[in-house]
Write a protein that holds these residues in place. Structure first.
Motif, PDB file in Angstrom:
ATOM      1  N   LEU A 206       0.815  -1.214   0.000  1.00  0.00           N
ATOM      2  CA  LEU A 206       0.000   0.000   0.000  1.00  0.00           C
ATOM      3  C   LEU A 206       0.852   1.269   0.000  1.00  0.00           C
ATOM      4  CD1 LEU A 206      -2.887  -1.012   2.441  1.00  0.00           C
ATOM      5  CD2 LEU A 206      -2.897  -0.985  -0.057  1.00  0.00           C
ATOM      6  N   ASN A 207       2.106   1.151   0.419  1.00  0.00           N
ATOM      7  CA  ASN A 207       2.996   2.318   0.422  1.00  0.00           C
ATOM      8  C   ASN A 207       3.813   2.453  -0.861  1.00  0.00           C
ATOM      9  OD1 ASN A 207       2.287   3.289   2.987  1.00  0.00           O
ATOM     10  ND2 ASN A 207       3.666   1.834   4.001  1.00  0.00           N
ATOM     11  N   GLU A 208       3.737   1.429  -1.723  1.00  0.00           N
ATOM     12  CA  GLU A 208       4.463   1.483  -2.995  1.00  0.00           C
ATOM     13  C   GLU A 208       3.766   2.420  -3.985  1.00  0.00           C
ATOM     14  OE1 GLU A 208       4.796  -2.335  -4.730  1.00  0.00           O
ATOM     15  OE2 GLU A 208       6.298  -3.081  -3.312  1.00  0.00           O
ATOM     16  N   PRO A 209       4.522   3.210  -4.710  1.00  0.00           N
ATOM     17  CA  PRO A 209       3.891   4.025  -5.761  1.00  0.00           C
ATOM     18  C   PRO A 209       3.374   3.118  -6.885  1.00  0.00           C
ATOM     19  CG  PRO A 209       6.285   4.199  -5.874  1.00  0.00           C
ATOM     20  CD  PRO A 209       5.976   3.440  -4.620  1.00  0.00           C
ATOM     21  N   VAL A 210       2.194   3.413  -7.380  1.00  0.00           N
ATOM     22  CA  VAL A 210       1.606   2.629  -8.472  1.00  0.00           C
ATOM     23  C   VAL A 210       2.087   3.207  -9.797  1.00  0.00           C
ATOM     24  CG1 VAL A 210      -0.527   1.890  -9.577  1.00  0.00           C
ATOM     25  CG2 VAL A 210      -0.404   2.048  -7.085  1.00  0.00           C
ATOM     26  N   VAL A 211       2.849   2.395 -10.561  1.00  0.00           N
ATOM     27  CA  VAL A 211       3.451   2.903 -11.800  1.00  0.00           C
ATOM     28  C   VAL A 211       2.997   2.141 -13.043  1.00  0.00           C
ATOM     29  CG1 VAL A 211       5.491   3.788 -10.606  1.00  0.00           C
ATOM     30  CG2 VAL A 211       5.488   1.435 -11.473  1.00  0.00           C
ATOM     31  N   ASP A 212       2.284   1.011 -12.854  1.00  0.00           N
ATOM     32  CA  ASP A 212       1.819   0.263 -14.018  1.00  0.00           C
ATOM     33  C   ASP A 212       0.531  -0.475 -13.662  1.00  0.00           C
ATOM     34  OD1 ASP A 212       2.619  -1.940 -12.468  1.00  0.00           O
ATOM     35  OD2 ASP A 212       4.535  -2.139 -13.509  1.00  0.00           O
ATOM     36  N   PHE A 213      -0.032  -1.156 -14.659  1.00  0.00           N
ATOM     37  CA  PHE A 213      -1.325  -1.834 -14.477  1.00  0.00           C
ATOM     38  C   PHE A 213      -1.216  -2.934 -13.429  1.00  0.00           C
ATOM     39  CE2 PHE A 213      -4.308  -5.248 -15.553  1.00  0.00           C
ATOM     40  CZ  PHE A 213      -5.509  -4.562 -15.457  1.00  0.00           C
ATOM     41  N   ASP A 214      -0.157  -3.739 -13.506  1.00  0.00           N
ATOM     42  CA  ASP A 214       0.011  -4.813 -12.520  1.00  0.00           C
ATOM     43  C   ASP A 214       0.094  -4.252 -11.105  1.00  0.00           C
ATOM     44  OD1 ASP A 214      -0.024  -6.720 -14.480  1.00  0.00           O
ATOM     45  OD2 ASP A 214       2.168  -6.900 -14.628  1.00  0.00           O
ATOM     46  N   GLY A 215       0.779  -3.138 -10.970  1.00  0.00           N
ATOM     47  CA  GLY A 215       0.876  -2.504  -9.660  1.00  0.00           C
ATOM     48  C   GLY A 215      -0.468  -2.018  -9.167  1.00  0.00           C
ATOM     49  N   ALA A 216      -1.293  -1.511 -10.102  1.00  0.00           N
ATOM     50  CA  ALA A 216      -2.626  -1.042  -9.737  1.00  0.00           C
ATOM     51  C   ALA A 216      -3.509  -2.192  -9.283  1.00  0.00           C
ATOM     52  CB  ALA A 216      -3.260  -0.318 -10.923  1.00  0.00           C
ATOM     53  N   VAL A 217      -3.416  -3.321  -9.988  1.00  0.00           N
ATOM     54  CA  VAL A 217      -4.189  -4.510  -9.603  1.00  0.00           C
ATOM     55  C   VAL A 217      -3.752  -5.007  -8.230  1.00  0.00           C
ATOM     56  CG1 VAL A 217      -4.651  -6.921 -10.153  1.00  0.00           C
ATOM     57  CG2 VAL A 217      -4.668  -5.202 -11.977  1.00  0.00           C
ATOM     58  N   ARG A 218      -2.448  -5.066  -8.025  1.00  0.00           N
ATOM     59  CA  ARG A 218      -1.903  -5.526  -6.738  1.00  0.00           C
ATOM     60  C   ARG A 218      -2.356  -4.602  -5.605  1.00  0.00           C
ATOM     61  NH1 ARG A 218       2.730  -6.168  -8.459  1.00  0.00           N
ATOM     62  NH2 ARG A 218       3.684  -4.168  -7.870  1.00  0.00           N
ATOM     63  N   ALA A 220      -5.067  -2.687  -5.547  1.00  0.00           N
ATOM     64  CA  ALA A 220      -6.511  -2.827  -5.346  1.00  0.00           C
ATOM     65  C   ALA A 220      -6.834  -4.108  -4.572  1.00  0.00           C
ATOM     66  CB  ALA A 220      -7.234  -2.829  -6.691  1.00  0.00           C
ATOM     67  N   GLU A 221      -6.177  -5.200  -4.922  1.00  0.00           N
ATOM     68  CA  GLU A 221      -6.423  -6.466  -4.225  1.00  0.00           C
ATOM     69  C   GLU A 221      -5.994  -6.378  -2.760  1.00  0.00           C
ATOM     70  OE1 GLU A 221      -4.239  -9.293  -6.519  1.00  0.00           O
ATOM     71  OE2 GLU A 221      -5.878  -9.631  -7.971  1.00  0.00           O
ATOM     72  N   THR A 222      -4.849  -5.771  -2.524  1.00  0.00           N
ATOM     73  CA  THR A 222      -4.357  -5.636  -1.151  1.00  0.00           C
ATOM     74  C   THR A 222      -5.266  -4.732  -0.336  1.00  0.00           C
ATOM     75  OG1 THR A 222      -2.082  -5.923  -1.929  1.00  0.00           O
ATOM     76  CG2 THR A 222      -2.371  -4.981   0.257  1.00  0.00           C
ATOM     77  N   HIS A 223      -5.722  -3.649  -0.957  1.00  0.00           N
ATOM     78  CA  HIS A 223      -6.620  -2.720  -0.266  1.00  0.00           C
ATOM     79  C   HIS A 223      -7.923  -3.430   0.104  1.00  0.00           C
ATOM     80  CE1 HIS A 223      -8.895   0.923   0.642  1.00  0.00           C
ATOM     81  NE2 HIS A 223      -7.728   1.561   0.660  1.00  0.00           N
ATOM     82  N   HIS A 224      -8.431  -4.268  -0.778  1.00  0.00           N
ATOM     83  CA  HIS A 224      -9.654  -5.020  -0.495  1.00  0.00           C
ATOM     84  C   HIS A 224      -9.444  -5.979   0.668  1.00  0.00           C
ATOM     85  CE1 HIS A 224     -13.394  -7.173  -1.129  1.00  0.00           C
ATOM     86  NE2 HIS A 224     -12.719  -8.315  -1.250  1.00  0.00           N
ATOM     87  N   GLN A 225      -8.324  -6.665   0.669  1.00  0.00           N
ATOM     88  CA  GLN A 225      -8.022  -7.595   1.766  1.00  0.00           C
ATOM     89  C   GLN A 225      -7.907  -6.853   3.094  1.00  0.00           C
ATOM     90  OE1 GLN A 225      -4.462  -9.537   0.436  1.00  0.00           O
ATOM     91  NE2 GLN A 225      -5.516 -10.816  -1.064  1.00  0.00           N
ATOM     92  N   MET A 226      -7.283  -5.688   3.059  1.00  0.00           N
ATOM     93  CA  MET A 226      -7.157  -4.897   4.290  1.00  0.00           C
ATOM     94  C   MET A 226      -8.503  -4.407   4.785  1.00  0.00           C
ATOM     95  SD  MET A 226      -4.060  -4.685   5.500  1.00  0.00           S
ATOM     96  CE  MET A 226      -3.792  -3.134   6.320  1.00  0.00           C
ATOM     97  N   ASP A 227      -9.386  -4.027   3.859  1.00  0.00           N
ATOM     98  CA  ASP A 227     -10.725  -3.599   4.247  1.00  0.00           C
ATOM     99  C   ASP A 227     -11.479  -4.721   4.954  1.00  0.00           C
ATOM    100  OD1 ASP A 227     -10.430  -1.040   3.329  1.00  0.00           O
ATOM    101  OD2 ASP A 227     -11.486  -1.369   1.429  1.00  0.00           O
ATOM    102  N   GLU A 228     -11.357  -5.938   4.416  1.00  0.00           N
ATOM    103  CA  GLU A 228     -12.003  -7.086   5.052  1.00  0.00           C
ATOM    104  C   GLU A 228     -11.429  -7.330   6.443  1.00  0.00           C
ATOM    105  OE1 GLU A 228     -11.452 -10.293   2.284  1.00  0.00           O
ATOM    106  OE2 GLU A 228     -13.425  -9.956   1.355  1.00  0.00           O
TER     107      GLU A 228
END
Length: 268
Positions: A206-218, A220-228
Motif C-alpha cells: 500500500l505504500n508502494e507508488p503505483v506505476v503500471d497496471f500490474d501494480g494497480a491490480v496488486r 486494489a487487491e491488497t486494499h480489499h483484503q485490508m478492508d475485510e
C-alpha cells in the motif's frame, strides 16, 4: 525462544517506553525524589516544601492478577517476515510480556491451540520466567487449521477466576464468525485482548507508488483484503474487546503497552 539474557536486553531497549508508566498505578507505595517522566499530580507538595526539592508519590499497580497467553500454533503463524516466522515472533513477545508481568507481581499462564496442546497454570515471581522458558522452548507451529471456539471452551473450563486473556493469532475474514463466538465465550468472565499479526506485505504494497497496471491490480487487491481485515477487527472491538493489529516488529511493544494500560485502568 528468547533467552533470559535476551529478555533483559529487550527490557532495557523498551525502558524509554516503560518509564512513562512509572508511578501511574493504583496503590500508594512510597515517597521519592521527582524524576523526569513523573506527572505533576504525583508531587507531594508538603514533602516538597519540607525537603526543599521536588518529591513525588510513587504508586504500584494492583497485584495478584493472572495473565494468560493463548497462542495459535496453527498454519496461520507459519508465515515469515524476515528471518523469523510469526510463531517465533509471537513466542518472543509472550516471553517478554510474561517477564514484565511476573516482575509486576502478576501470575502468568499459557495455553496453545491448533497444534500440540500445551497448558501451563499461572506461575509467579521473577523466577517464573525460567519455568515458562523450560515449558515452551520446544513448542512448534503446526499445519492445522485454527479452532477458536474449541480453544475458548477449553480455557473457560480450566479457568474460573477473572483474568486477562491475550489471544495471539493472524485474524482473517473467514475467521470472523468463529472468533466472535469464541471471544463472547471468553468475555463472559475475562478481560480479553486479541493480538492479530499483520504481514508486512500489506503495508509495503500500500505504500508502494503505483506505476503500471500490474501494480494497480496488486494495490486494489491488497486494499480489499485490508478492508475485510479491518471490518473483522472492528466487529471484535464492538464487543468491547481490546484489539491489537500489529506488524511482527511491533507486537511485543503493543502487548506490553496494552498490559500496562489495562493495569492502570483497573478493569481487572
Amino acid at each position: 525462544a528468547s533467552s533470559h539474557i535476551g529478555l533483559e536486553q529487550e527490557m532495557r531497549r523498551l525502558g524509554v517506553h516503560l518509564s512513562q508508566r512509572r508511578g501511574s498505578g493504583m496503590e500508594f507505595k512510597q515517597l521519592r525524589e521527582f524524576i523526569e517522566g513523573d506527572e505533576l499530580k504525583q508531587i507531594d507538595w508538603k514533602a516538597t516544601a519540607k525537603e526543599r526539592k521536588p518529591i513525588s508519590r510513587e504508586y504500584q499497580d494492583e497485584r495478584d492478577q493472572d495473565i494468560y497467553f493463548l497462542l495459535d500454533c496453527g498454519r496461520r503463524l507459519r508465515h515469515k517476515d524476515g528471518d523469523l516466522s510469526h510463531f517465533d515472533t509471537s513466542m518472543n513477545a509472550i516471553l517478554l510480556s510474561a517477564y514484565i508481568a511476573l516482575r509486576q507481581g502478576d501470575g502468568t499462564g499459557f495455553q496453545s491451540f491448533a497444534g500440540e496442546p500445551r497448558w501451563l497454570p499461572p506461575v509467579k515471581g521473577p523466577s517464573g520466567i525460567n519455568t515458562l522458558l523450560n515449558q515452551l522452548y520446544d513448542l512448534h507451529s503446526s499445519t492445522q487449521n485454527t479452532d477458536f471456539i474449541k480453544a475458548a471452551e477449553q480455557f473457560t473450563q480450566r479457568v474460573q477466576k477473572r483474568s486477562l486473556v491475550i489471544l495471539i493469532s493472524n485474524v482473517r475474514d473467514e475467521d470472523k464468525d468463529d472468533l466472535i463466538a469464541a471471544a463472547k465465550l471468553l468475555k463472559r468472565k475475562h478481560m480479553v485482548v486479541i493480538a492479530s499479526l499483520r504481514e508486512n506485505f500489506y503495508d509495503d504494497t500500500l505504500n508502494e507508488p503505483v506505476v503500471d497496471f500490474d501494480g494497480a491490480v496488486r494495490y486494489a487487491e491488497t486494499h480489499h483484503q485490508m478492508d475485510e481485515r479491518y471490518s473483522t477487527l472492528k466487529q471484535l472491538r464492538k464487543l468491547g474487546l481490546s484489539v491489537l493489529d500489529c506488524t511482527p516488529q511491533n507486537l511485543h511493544l503493543s502487548m506490553v503497552e496494552e498490559y500496562f494500560r489495562i493495569k492502570r485502568s483497573g478493569q481487572l
